[in-house]
Design an enzyme around this catalytic site. Structure first.
Site, PDB file in Angstrom:
ATOM      1  N   TYR A   1       6.108   5.076 -10.437  1.00 46.17           N
ATOM      2  CA  TYR A   1       6.272   4.106  -9.343  1.00 46.17           C
ATOM      3  C   TYR A   1       7.682   3.504  -9.396  1.00 46.17           C
ATOM      4  CZ  TYR A   1       4.592   0.954  -5.670  1.00 46.17           C
ATOM      5  OH  TYR A   1       4.415   0.276  -4.484  1.00 46.17           O
TER       6      TYR A   1
ATOM      7  N   LYS B   1       8.358  -4.174  -5.528  1.00 44.46           N
ATOM      8  CA  LYS B   1       7.116  -4.955  -5.342  1.00 44.46           C
ATOM      9  C   LYS B   1       7.161  -6.254  -6.153  1.00 44.46           C
ATOM     10  CE  LYS B   1       4.796  -2.321  -2.428  1.00 44.46           C
ATOM     11  NZ  LYS B   1       4.767  -2.671  -0.987  1.00 44.46           N
TER      12      LYS B   1
END
Ligand code: 0WE
Length: 258
Positions: free
Chosen positions: A158, A165
């Protein structure tokens, strides 16, 4: 009861019928909201046509191109909202992008350009849109964004999206702190992995979904409509005391330690 009638809601990030933003738009519509939709324009106008057909059943009163990398498009979007709606009550932010090469291998190999791009599109855009919506949220409002566990935790591959995020979740807190005096609430939904256009482009997403199905208390993943229901709640007066939060809609996966 959950009632969004009389509220104007702008939904960003619908790309196709698997988009989480589409699940949210449907549930806001079901709760009675007046819907506006933005899409990411492409050269051939394929996206415009595809998204227009999809959202037709919601009879959106606004349908606009909005690439957040172009300040002019963001300005045009909110000029149109002022013109057509006068005020806005709900802003749904479902935007993220990182280069495919930055979602695999080592995070230390992330380029400056790839890092900046991911943070610009996936995190800065929330502050950007909130700033544009603020003068039009005259009776207060609710802003909801989508985040993922890869922000607060390290999830394989990720990578730069996790950093984006983390910045997004922090942005939720700073925006909530700033905009609270205007009765604008800002929250994030942390959704579990779902097969969408974005996630399907990622290697190993099916294995991740199977892992969640084993570990999560509910022994399954979540649907776009379940995320949509949580978003409708956060946008409603039922959530009038909730701001600055990250609400996990992940079948309980996040609580598990083993
Ligand atoms: O936030 C996301 C996806 C974000 C995303 C996906 C892509 C794929 C295609 C952002 N940019 C791009 N750029 C592309 O070119 N998710 C939460 C879904 C997701 O993405 C992952 C995941 C999960 C889950 C990437 C690596 C590992 C897990």
């Amino acid at each position: 009861m959950l009632d969004l009638s009389g509220k104007n809601a702008l939904v960003t990030g619908i790309a196709n019928n698997r988009s989480i933003a589409w699940g949210i738009a449907q549930q806001l519509h079901k709760a009675g909201a007046n819907i506006g939709v933005t899409y990411l324009p492409d050269e051939k106008g394929k996206m415009e046509k595809k998204v227009a057909e999809l959202v037709e059943p919601l009879s959106p009163s606004l349908f606009l191109p909005c690439n957040v990398q172009d300040d002019e498009q963001v300005k045009s979007t909110f000029d149109a909202i002022k013109e057509k709606w006068d005020s806005i009550d709900i802003l749904i932010h479902c935007l993220a992008f990182a280069k495919k090469e930055d979602l695999t291998g080592g995070f230390s190999e992330t380029s400056r350009g790839g890092f900046n791009l991911a943070l610009e599109v996936s995190a800065y855009s929330l502050a950007q849109l909130a700033g544009a919506a603020k003068p039009l949220m005259k009776q207060g409002g609710s802003i909801v964004t989508l985040t993922y566990l890869g922000g607060p935790r390290a999830i394989p591959n990720y990578n730069v999206m996790g950093v984006a995020k983390a910045a997004l979740e922090s942005s939720v807190r700073y925006l909530a702190a700033e905009l609270g005096e205007q009765n604008i609430r800002v929250n994030a939904i942390s959704a579990g992995p779902i097969r969408t256009l974005a996630s399907s482009a990622v290697g190993g997403i099916l294995d991740m979904i199977h892992h969640v199905e084993q570990i999560a208390p509910l022994k399954r993943t979540v649907t776009q409509l379940e995320v949509g229901n949580a978003a409708a709640f956060l946008c409603s007066d039922l959530a009038s005391g909730i701001t600055g939060q990250v609400l996990y809609v992940d079948a309980g996966y996040e609580i598990m330690g083993m």
